[in-house]
Scaffold this motif. Structure first.
Motif, mmCIF file in Angstrom:
data_model
loop_
_atom_site.group_PDB
_atom_site.id
_atom_site.type_symbol
_atom_site.label_atom_id
_atom_site.label_comp_id
_atom_site.label_asym_id
_atom_site.label_seq_id
_atom_site.Cartn_x
_atom_site.Cartn_y
_atom_site.Cartn_z
ATOM 1 N N MET A 193 0.832 -1.205 0.000
ATOM 2 C CA MET A 193 0.000 0.000 0.000
ATOM 3 C C MET A 193 0.866 1.254 0.000
ATOM 4 O O MET A 193 0.492 2.291 -0.572
ATOM 5 C CB MET A 193 -0.936 -0.003 1.207
ATOM 6 C CG MET A 193 -2.047 -1.049 1.131
ATOM 7 S SD MET A 193 -3.016 -1.021 -0.414
ATOM 8 C CE MET A 193 -3.651 0.653 -0.415
ATOM 9 N N MET A 194 2.035 1.203 0.628
ATOM 10 C CA MET A 194 2.959 2.342 0.581
ATOM 11 C C MET A 194 3.415 2.607 -0.847
ATOM 12 O O MET A 194 3.545 3.761 -1.270
ATOM 13 C CB MET A 194 4.170 2.072 1.479
ATOM 14 C CG MET A 194 3.870 2.143 2.961
ATOM 15 S SD MET A 194 5.286 1.596 3.965
ATOM 16 C CE MET A 194 4.597 1.784 5.632
ATOM 17 N N THR A 244 -6.440 2.753 5.030
ATOM 18 C CA THR A 244 -7.143 4.037 5.040
ATOM 19 C C THR A 244 -6.194 5.183 5.395
ATOM 20 O O THR A 244 -6.186 6.222 4.728
ATOM 21 C CB THR A 244 -8.303 4.006 6.056
ATOM 22 O OG1 THR A 244 -9.197 2.958 5.700
ATOM 23 C CG2 THR A 244 -9.043 5.324 6.068
ATOM 24 N N MET A 245 -5.384 4.987 6.425
ATOM 25 C CA MET A 245 -4.467 6.056 6.841
ATOM 26 C C MET A 245 -3.355 6.273 5.816
ATOM 27 O O MET A 245 -2.875 7.396 5.646
ATOM 28 C CB MET A 245 -3.877 5.752 8.218
ATOM 29 C CG MET A 245 -4.883 5.862 9.347
ATOM 30 S SD MET A 245 -5.878 7.393 9.318
ATOM 31 C CE MET A 245 -4.596 8.654 9.407
ATOM 32 N N LEU A 246 -2.964 5.216 5.133
ATOM 33 C CA LEU A 246 -1.970 5.386 4.069
ATOM 34 C C LEU A 246 -2.515 6.289 2.954
ATOM 35 O O LEU A 246 -1.764 7.022 2.304
ATOM 36 C CB LEU A 246 -1.580 4.021 3.490
ATOM 37 C CG LEU A 246 -0.623 3.173 4.330
ATOM 38 C CD1 LEU A 246 -0.528 1.763 3.771
ATOM 39 C CD2 LEU A 246 0.757 3.807 4.396
ATOM 40 N N ALA A 388 -0.009 -3.326 -6.290
ATOM 41 C CA ALA A 388 1.271 -2.615 -6.340
ATOM 42 C C ALA A 388 2.102 -3.081 -7.530
ATOM 43 O O ALA A 388 2.720 -2.264 -8.238
ATOM 44 C CB ALA A 388 2.035 -2.829 -5.030
ATOM 45 N N ALA A 389 2.110 -4.397 -7.771
ATOM 46 C CA ALA A 389 2.898 -4.939 -8.886
ATOM 47 C C ALA A 389 2.374 -4.427 -10.231
ATOM 48 O O ALA A 389 3.156 -4.008 -11.096
ATOM 49 C CB ALA A 389 2.865 -6.468 -8.841
ATOM 50 N N VAL A 407 8.611 3.673 0.817
ATOM 51 C CA VAL A 407 8.369 2.596 1.777
ATOM 52 C C VAL A 407 8.988 2.955 3.125
ATOM 53 O O VAL A 407 10.184 3.246 3.201
ATOM 54 C CB VAL A 407 8.939 1.254 1.273
ATOM 55 C CG1 VAL A 407 8.756 0.164 2.330
ATOM 56 C CG2 VAL A 407 8.272 0.850 -0.040
ATOM 57 N N GLU A 408 8.172 2.952 4.180
ATOM 58 C CA GLU A 408 8.624 3.297 5.529
ATOM 59 C C GLU A 408 9.282 2.073 6.177
ATOM 60 O O GLU A 408 8.661 1.337 6.944
ATOM 61 C CB GLU A 408 7.426 3.767 6.373
ATOM 62 C CG GLU A 408 6.668 4.942 5.812
ATOM 63 C CD GLU A 408 7.389 6.258 6.064
ATOM 64 O OE1 GLU A 408 8.324 6.260 6.881
ATOM 65 O OE2 GLU A 408 7.033 7.248 5.421
ATOM 66 N N TRP A 409 10.550 1.860 5.862
ATOM 67 C CA TRP A 409 11.230 0.666 6.357
ATOM 68 C C TRP A 409 11.366 0.662 7.874
ATOM 69 O O TRP A 409 11.320 -0.404 8.505
ATOM 70 C CB TRP A 409 12.605 0.531 5.696
ATOM 71 C CG TRP A 409 12.506 0.191 4.241
ATOM 72 C CD1 TRP A 409 12.785 1.004 3.195
ATOM 73 C CD2 TRP A 409 12.053 -1.045 3.670
ATOM 74 N NE1 TRP A 409 12.539 0.352 1.996
ATOM 75 C CE2 TRP A 409 12.090 -0.900 2.262
ATOM 76 C CE3 TRP A 409 11.617 -2.253 4.220
ATOM 77 C CZ2 TRP A 409 11.714 -1.923 1.400
ATOM 78 C CZ3 TRP A 409 11.249 -3.271 3.364
ATOM 79 C CH2 TRP A 409 11.295 -3.104 1.960
#
Length: 555
Positions: A193-194, A244-246, A388-389, A407-409
């Motif tokens: 989702m990111m 949703t928050m993303l 995403a793909a 992406v929030e690693w």
């Protein structure tokens, strides 16, 4: 001579085959809450010698088949169940059935089901101390939350493979259990989702949504906050609150920056509304999915029984948010709203219509998969991954750029380490200790059971992830539902309200909180543990109190 030798060999072979015997033992092992226990070492012992060893599966089942050359005396066969943090059981097998097959061989069959009880070992205290210290390090901001969780998980594994090797009572969690504890459905869902949100940013759609939201509020920032809270809650009821928050968080940051107000004044109310909205439906929050599956509850039952009270809770919390952020909202007052709207209309435009069409089509496809994932028996992460793909293929964006910048690693690593710490608490009995306490105190009182379940679930879910706690509480609530008169499904609603709403209590209480904090931090506005606690704790207390009263009144 040769004939005699042949007869002797045939006789020996015949005797071995005919006199051959087989011992088969199987069963199920559970804890005192009727939850299957995996990884229990099972030994079959005969005349003080171990004949065979195996381990229980995820369902707590085991099966052993042992070839035996000669017949055995069933009275001399015993079985041993052993697992760290559980009391070892070693007992004779008393119900062995013997039968002779048509080929003359003998078979011994037995089924041994048993209940294992927790043992308070040093591993219990180690897991508890690490859990508490990790929480404290995050709460006082002595370390970054990811570093604190990384440290905690590392200590648990290090102790297990040093002290635990010499004394099994110090063995907290194995590496295999730690890896298994990481919920890659959550990790892959977040990562995918990111990526989707990162690609959609390039179309300018979030800036355009910021403009449209502000236009709808006609310059009233408090009204804007209400709109965003309700939109977030409604979307979270049908998508998971993390997704949703993303989607919502980048929009909110854009709105706040153009109004010159702190983005946290919009983000914190939204994430709280997100967790509330997710409570209303079967698919809105992971604990509800688990409860619905275990108790055979339908989507409509969740919506009918929880929809009304969540709507009330949401309205009350709108004014709670105004109490905390009212001063910040006033800073966003603009004299000439029409002039600003005209300016925003020019600045915040869609920049790539072709990419936006691809993005919206694929996002719609992903949402459809989310809604139908139960019917398809598909994990939500699979829906996000295929979306995403496909978007990466059609958009042609640089995958390296996406992975490095979108992406929030640090957030993903935090989740992985937190899963390990919580699993250690489950494995050593820390979480079960809380569940047992609830079971003992509730007795046969429905009102007391409601109060205990909703508040203990809320407090526990504010401290640890609500998924493993919910898993531990499922058999407890099932037992209370069976034994307390007229309980019906009321206790299931108490568990759902407590586990889901409790996630608003702290920054680490719900996955959506952590993800939002990561997005906000990357934008330059970190959400501290104290800052979230200051708003989240009162909102949670008020929400849970309303939910409790609702249930006690028969709502």
């Amino acid at each position: 001579m040769k004939k005699t030798l042949f007869v002797v060999l045939f006789f020996v072979f015949f005797v071995n085959v005919v006199s051959a015997a087989t011992l088969r033992v199987g069963g199920v092992l559970k804890n005192q809450h009727e939850t299957p226990i995996d990884g229990v070492e099972v030994k079959i012992i005969y005349n003080h010698k171990v004949l065979a060893t195996t381990e229980t599966t995820d369902q707590g089942t085991y099966f052993i088949e042992i070839p035996i050359k000669n017949e055995i005396n069933p009275k001399d066969v015993s079985i041993e169940f052993k697992k760290t943090t559980y009391k070892t059981i070693n007992q004779p097998i008393r119900n062995i059935l013997k039968s002779t097959l048509p080929d003359g061989s003998t078979i011994y069959i037995s089924s041994v089901n048993d209940t294992l009880y927790r043992a308070i070992t040093p591993a219990f205290w180690i897991a508890l101390v690490v859990l508490i210290l990790t929480f404290l390090l995050i709460s006082i901001e002595a370390l970054h939350r990811t570093v604190a969780a990384f440290l905690g998980a590392s200590i648990l594994l290090f102790v297990s493979y040093t002290l635990g090797i010499f004394n099994e009572n110090f063995f907290v969690i194995s590496f295999e259990e730690a890896v298994k504890a990481i919920d890659f459905n959550v990790i892959l869902l977040l990562m995918s989702m990111m990526v989707i949100v990162g690609i959609m940013k390039k179309t300018g759609v979030f800036q355009w949504l910021a403009y449209k939201s502000y236009a709808l509020s006609k310059g009233n920032v408090f009204k804007l906050s209400i709109i965003l809270m309700f939109v977030t809650a409604i979307v979270s009821a049908f998508l998971d609150n993390v997704t949703t928050m993303l989607l919502i968080a980048p929009v909110s940051i854009e709105i706040a920056l153009m109004l010159n107000i702190n983005p946290l004044s919009l983000l914190i109310p939204e994430v709280i509304a997100s967790n509330m909205g997710g409570t209303a439906t079967l698919i809105g929050d992971p604990p509800n999915i688990m409860i619905g599956s275990y108790a055979q509850l339908t989507f409509n039952q969740f919506l009918i029984n929880l929809g009304d009270v969540i709507f009330i809770i949401l309205i009350v919390n709108v004014f709670v948010m105004k109490l905390f952020f009212g001063k910040e909202y006033k800073k966003g007052h603009i004299e000439n709203v029409d002039a600003l709207l005209a300016k925003l209309r020019e600045e915040y435009k869609i920049t790539d219509y072709k990419l936006l069409k691809y993005s919206l089509f694929i996002l719609g496809f992903v949402i459809l998969l989310f809604v139908t994932h139960g019917f398809l028996h598909m994990e939500p992460s699979i829906a996000a991954m295929i979306g995403a793909a496909l978007l990466l293929v059609f958009s042609g964006v640089d995958i390296t750029e996406m992975m490095e910048h979108e992406v929030e690693w640090t957030t993903l690593v935090f989740f992985m380490m937190l899963f390990i710490i919580v699993e250690a608490s489950v494995q050593t009995g820390v979480i079960m200790f809380v569940a047992s306490w609830v079971k003992d105190l509730a007795g046969n009182s429905l009102a007391l059971a409601i109060i205990l379940i909703i508040w203990v679930s809320a407090i526990a879910s504010a401290i640890v992830d609500n998924i493993p706690f919910t898993a531990t509480m499922l058999p407890v609530v099932a037992y209370l539902t069976r034994t307390i008169p007229d309980a019906g499904n009321t206790l299931w609603w108490a568990l759902a309200l407590g586990a889901c709403l409790g996630g608003n209590g702290t920054l680490i209480g719900a996955s959506a909180n952590v993800v939002t904090a990561g997005i906000s931090e990357r934008a330059g506005y970190p959400i501290t543990f104290k800052e979230f606690l200051k708003v989240g704790a009162p909102a949670t207390a008020i929400s849970v109190a309303i939910g409790m009263i609702w249930l006690l009144l028969g709502g």
